[in-house]
Design an enzyme around this catalytic site. Sequence first.
Site, PDB file in Angstrom:
ATOM      1  N   LYS A  86      46.531  36.457  39.909  1.00  9.19           N
ATOM      2  CA  LYS A  86      47.647  35.051  40.920  1.00  9.19           C
ATOM      3  C   LYS A  86      49.076  36.010  40.887  1.00  9.19           C
ATOM      4  O   LYS A  86      49.557  36.879  39.806  1.00  9.19           O
ATOM      5  CB  LYS A  86      47.333  34.098  40.503  1.00  9.19           C
ATOM      6  CG  LYS A  86      47.689  32.831  41.280  1.00  9.19           C
ATOM      7  CD  LYS A  86      48.187  31.678  40.455  1.00  9.19           C
ATOM      8  CE  LYS A  86      48.715  30.253  40.911  1.00  9.19           C
ATOM      9  NZ  LYS A  86      48.415  29.356  40.206  1.00  9.19           N
ATOM     10  N   SER A 120      45.820  25.441  43.034  1.00  8.70           N
ATOM     11  CA  SER A 120      46.805  26.862  44.223  1.00  8.70           C
ATOM     12  C   SER A 120      46.551  28.248  43.515  1.00  8.70           C
ATOM     13  O   SER A 120      46.892  29.037  44.400  1.00  8.70           O
ATOM     14  CB  SER A 120      48.332  26.720  42.746  1.00  8.70           C
ATOM     15  OG  SER A 120      48.141  27.077  41.461  1.00  8.70           O
ATOM     16  N   SER A 162      45.232  24.051  38.665  1.00  8.86           N
ATOM     17  CA  SER A 162      45.304  24.973  39.437  1.00  8.86           C
ATOM     18  C   SER A 162      43.751  26.153  38.862  1.00  8.86           C
ATOM     19  O   SER A 162      44.074  26.897  40.234  1.00  8.86           O
ATOM     20  CB  SER A 162      46.428  26.591  39.647  1.00  8.86           C
ATOM     21  OG  SER A 162      47.154  24.836  41.048  1.00  8.86           O
TER      22      SER A 162
END
Length: 484
Positions: free
Chosen positions: A77, A152, A176
Site C-alpha cells: 500500500k 482503504s 481497511s
Amino acid sequence: MHHDTAIEIRDSFLRGERSAEAITKYFLDRIDRLNPQVGAFITVLHDRAMEKAKALDAAKERGEKMGKLAGIPIALKDNIHVKDVVSTCGSKFLTNYRAPFNATVTELLEAEGAIIIGKTNLDEFAMGSSTEHSALMKTCNPWDLSWTPGGSSGGSAAAVAARLCPLAFGSDTGGSVRQPAALCNLVGFKPTYGRVSRYGLVAYGSSLDQISPFGTTVRDTALLMEVVGRHCDRDSTSLQSGPQDYQTLLSRDLTGKRIGVPWNFLEGLPQHTRANFDQSLETFKKLGATIVDVDLTLLKSGVAAYYIIATAEASTNLARFDGIRYGQRSKRAKTLSEVYDFSKAEGYGKEVKRRIMLGTYVLSAGFQDAYYRKAQRVRTLIIRQYEEAFRQCDVVATPVTTDGAFVKGSITDPLMEYLEDIYTIPANLGGVPAISVPAGFTPKGQPLGIQLSGPQQGDVVVFAIAHAFEQATAPDPSMPELAK
Ligand code: GLN
C-alpha cells in the site's frame, strides 16, 4: 502462473522450474495489461523489481540460502515506505515525497527474497472504506468493475484479486484490510496490535494501526505473518515476543474448539448476509466445533468510540504535513501562516479535512472530557469484554461486512460509510487479532467474508481455525472472470 498460490510460485522457483526474472516479468506484464482497468497500482516498480529478481537469480546460482518468500512478487500500500520510492498516501499533498528509508516490513520481506512489485492505491491517508477518497486514481473491484473494492487498502485487495501479484500488504486501522479482503474474496489478517512493526508506515491512528497482509489462501497469508510478525526496536509499541510458527499449526479438525457468537451484535443484518453467516456456523459444527453465545454488547459502541479516537490521533499525526516539513508547498502563499493554511487547504481532500476538524474538536479543552476521555473509557470496557468473552471461546465469529461490495459512488453520506466498519473496528479498539476469510457470495454474486477474532496474541489460533474453515469450504480460491 497467476492461478498458483504464492507458496507454489516460490517452490517452483526453488526447484529451478522458473527464474525470479521470469516470475517478475510475468506479473509485470499482467499489471501493464490489466492495471488500466483495475486501477490497483499508483506506482509500478518495473526496473527495481527486475533488478532485484536478477540479483536473486544470481544469488541462487551461487548456491546462497534462499528465503521464505524467494521469488514472490508482493505489492505494498502506498503508505508503506520503500527507500527512494514515492509514498503518496493517496494524497496530492505527498506526490513529491520520496521515502528516505525502508519500512521494517519492506526490509523483512526483501531479506526473505520477496520482490516488491509496486505501490497500491488507497483512500487518502487510509481514511475511508471504498478507496474512492484517493486523490490520485480510481480503483475497481475485479469481480465487477462498477463496484468499489472496499477500502482503504482497496488497491492492494484489487491487485491480489485480479492476480496482478500473489500477495500484498495494506494497513488496518479500523478494518481497511479485512473489509476489502471480504469484498474481493481474499484472506485479510489484522494482527494483534504490536505484532507487526509500524516503522515506515505513515501514521493514521497510531494506537490502532497495523500493517496487515492479503493473500488468496490462509496458508499464504500465514507465511507472510511468519516473516513480518516479529519484534522491532524502532517501534516503541512493538511486542517483545519472538517469531511464531504459523504453518505447522494450521489444523483441519476443530474438535473441542469453541466458536463464540455475539448474537445481539448481529441484529439488523440483511437476510442474505445472515443466511450466509448461519451457513458458516454449520460448517464449524461439522468440523467438530461448538458454537457458544458470548456477550459483546459493547461492540455496538465501537464505531462511535473509534471515530473519536482515530480522528483525535489523526489530527495530531497529520500536523506534520504543513508544506514545510512535508508536503507540497502552496505557490500562492506569501507569509508563514499562509504557507500552512494554503498548503493544507490545497493539499488535503475533503474527507481528510473532515477528520482533522473532528479530531481537533474532540481534543479541544472544552470537549476533551465529554468526547475523547469518554471514548477511551469505552475502549477500555471493550477490551475487558473481549477478555471475558475469550474465557468462554477460542475465537469470536461475526460477518466482516453487513453486505457485499457497493457500487462506486453509491455511498455519499460519510456516516453511512463509517458504519461500513461496524464489525471490523472492535478488533482494532481491542488490539486483538482478526482474520477475514472468504465465505461465499450474495445472490448477486458479491463475495462475503467471515471474521474470526482471537484473544490478544492469539494470532496463531485464529489462523488455525481459519484454515480449517477454508479447507472445508473453498480449498481452491475462486477468482473473478477478469483474472482468469
Ligand atoms: N474505514 C475506516 C476509516 O475510515 C478504517 C480505515 C482503516 O482501517 N485505515 O477510518
